[in-house]
Design an enzyme around this catalytic site. Structure first.
Site, mmCIF file in Angstrom:
data_model
loop_
_atom_site.group_PDB
_atom_site.id
_atom_site.type_symbol
_atom_site.label_atom_id
_atom_site.label_comp_id
_atom_site.label_asym_id
_atom_site.label_seq_id
_atom_site.Cartn_x
_atom_site.Cartn_y
_atom_site.Cartn_z
ATOM 1 N N LYS A 297 15.898 -60.692 -34.911
ATOM 2 C CA LYS A 297 15.893 -58.596 -35.198
ATOM 3 C C LYS A 297 17.717 -58.654 -35.889
ATOM 4 C CE LYS A 297 13.546 -58.438 -30.760
ATOM 5 N NZ LYS A 297 13.223 -57.319 -28.929
ATOM 6 N N TYR B 294 4.337 -53.403 -32.718
ATOM 7 C CA TYR B 294 3.986 -53.541 -31.345
ATOM 8 C C TYR B 294 3.015 -52.132 -30.690
ATOM 9 C CZ TYR B 294 9.368 -56.110 -31.031
ATOM 10 O OH TYR B 294 9.810 -56.797 -30.666
ATOM 11 N N PHE C 272 10.199 -46.113 -24.862
ATOM 12 C CA PHE C 272 11.168 -46.624 -25.580
ATOM 13 C C PHE C 272 10.189 -47.049 -27.022
ATOM 14 C CE2 PHE C 272 9.846 -50.198 -23.229
ATOM 15 C CZ PHE C 272 9.047 -51.145 -23.808
ATOM 16 N N ARG D 259 10.160 -68.807 -25.193
ATOM 17 C CA ARG D 259 10.420 -67.970 -24.029
ATOM 18 C C ARG D 259 11.388 -67.976 -22.787
ATOM 19 N NH1 ARG D 259 7.818 -62.874 -24.006
ATOM 20 N NH2 ARG D 259 8.104 -62.987 -22.474
ATOM 21 N N THR E 117 14.506 -60.395 -21.029
ATOM 22 C CA THR E 117 14.152 -59.450 -22.288
ATOM 23 C C THR E 117 15.558 -58.587 -21.822
ATOM 24 O OG1 THR E 117 11.471 -59.027 -21.565
ATOM 25 C CG2 THR E 117 12.584 -57.171 -22.497
ATOM 26 N N ARG F 224 19.452 -64.997 -25.729
ATOM 27 C CA ARG F 224 19.802 -63.605 -24.783
ATOM 28 C C ARG F 224 20.604 -63.643 -24.579
ATOM 29 N NH1 ARG F 224 13.265 -62.356 -24.650
ATOM 30 N NH2 ARG F 224 13.172 -60.779 -26.130
ATOM 31 N N ASN G 29 17.589 -57.064 -27.912
ATOM 32 C CA ASN G 29 17.729 -58.469 -27.105
ATOM 33 C C ASN G 29 18.429 -59.326 -28.714
ATOM 34 O OD1 ASN G 29 15.370 -57.707 -28.458
ATOM 35 N ND2 ASN G 29 14.701 -58.247 -26.003
ATOM 36 N N HIS H 204 12.706 -62.312 -30.367
ATOM 37 C CA HIS H 204 10.905 -61.811 -29.747
ATOM 38 C C HIS H 204 10.834 -63.005 -29.887
ATOM 39 C CE1 HIS H 204 7.274 -59.898 -28.991
ATOM 40 N NE2 HIS H 204 7.346 -61.173 -30.024
ATOM 41 N N GLU I 114 0.380 -62.266 -33.790
ATOM 42 C CA GLU I 114 1.260 -61.919 -34.107
ATOM 43 C C GLU I 114 1.472 -62.839 -35.170
ATOM 44 O OE1 GLU I 114 3.961 -62.493 -31.189
ATOM 45 O OE2 GLU I 114 3.661 -60.753 -30.715
HETATM 46 P P1 CMP Z 1 10.172 -57.737 -27.592
HETATM 47 O O1 CMP Z 1 10.489 -59.310 -26.718
HETATM 48 O O2 CMP Z 1 10.619 -57.975 -28.879
HETATM 49 O O3 CMP Z 1 9.328 -57.164 -26.666
HETATM 50 C C1 CMP Z 1 9.442 -55.729 -27.042
HETATM 51 C C2 CMP Z 1 10.801 -55.009 -26.656
HETATM 52 O O4 CMP Z 1 10.584 -53.600 -26.360
HETATM 53 C C3 CMP Z 1 11.829 -55.841 -26.246
HETATM 54 O O5 CMP Z 1 11.684 -57.240 -26.944
HETATM 55 C C4 CMP Z 1 12.481 -55.142 -25.683
HETATM 56 O O6 CMP Z 1 13.313 -55.117 -27.068
HETATM 57 C C5 CMP Z 1 11.872 -53.758 -26.646
HETATM 58 N N1 CMP Z 1 11.568 -53.215 -24.795
HETATM 59 C C6 CMP Z 1 11.339 -53.090 -23.542
HETATM 60 N N2 CMP Z 1 11.843 -52.915 -22.608
HETATM 61 C C7 CMP Z 1 12.951 -52.054 -23.467
HETATM 62 C C8 CMP Z 1 13.608 -50.711 -22.487
HETATM 63 N N3 CMP Z 1 12.780 -50.260 -21.052
HETATM 64 N N4 CMP Z 1 14.235 -50.107 -23.244
HETATM 65 C C9 CMP Z 1 14.419 -49.743 -24.138
HETATM 66 N N5 CMP Z 1 13.342 -51.497 -25.545
HETATM 67 C C10 CMP Z 1 12.525 -52.164 -24.433
#
Ligand code: CMP
Length: 139
Positions: A11, A51, A59, A87, A93, A104, A114, A117, A128
């Site tokens: 990211k 997404y 969010f 993963r 996450t 992470r 984070n 992905h 994807e």
């Molecule tokens: P990712 O694995 O890319 O999949 C969805 C993304 O949404 C996740 O990583 C985070 O970056 C984001 N995300 C998930 N939960 C939250 C949250 N509570 N607040 C902000 N971003 C979030």
């Protein structure tokens, strides 16, 4: 165990902080082989479509803003059980909940920024990978 492919995004925070090489080294050390790589700037449409399952989440706007604020590195990773393995190596996450030694835990600032992905299931990986890579870009 089956050889699988999964989609990885390093990211904008990972690219900004020059963590790309270190993250790829962690993946290769775990036998997750990048078989296609490109660095690109996501448009709003690319991020929103990718997404789309999160469109109703509160969010979503913040996520799209973040994912479009700078370049990302897109990769297709291949290896035994690649979806689950990646993963595991990424960690939770929310980096506050991620295990020691995970990507992470090492590199992510918070649940929004984070670092990486990874696809969460075979059907998601198929969608994807197809979202970002044309057939002619993959071996
Ligand atoms: P990712 O694995 O890319 O999949 C969805 C993304 O949404 C996740 O990583 C985070 O970056 C984001 N995300 C998930 N939960 C939250 C949250 N509570 N607040 C902000 N971003 C979030």
């Amino acid at each position: 165990m089956a050889v699988e492919r999964t989609l990885s995004i390093l990211k904008p925070d990972s690219v900004e902080k020059n963590h790309v090489g270190e993250i790829i080294a962690m993946l290769e050390a775990a036998s997750l082989r990048p078989i296609a790589i490109k660095r690109t700037q996501l448009t709003r449409a690319m991020a929103e479509g990718f997404y789309a399952v999160h469109r109703e989440r509160k969010f979503f706007g913040e996520l799209v803003e973040f994912m479009t604020r700078g370049p990302v590195v897109l990769m297709v990773l291949e290896g035994e059980n690649a979806i689950a393995r990646y993963r595991e190596i990424m960690g939770a996450t929310d980096p506050a909940k991620a295990a020691e030694g995970t990507i992470r835990k090492k590199f992510a600032a918070n649940i929004g920024e984070n670092a990486t992905h990874g696809s969460d299931a075979p059907e998601t990986a198929k969608f994807e990978i197809g979202w970002f890579f044309a057939g002619c870009e993959l071996p």
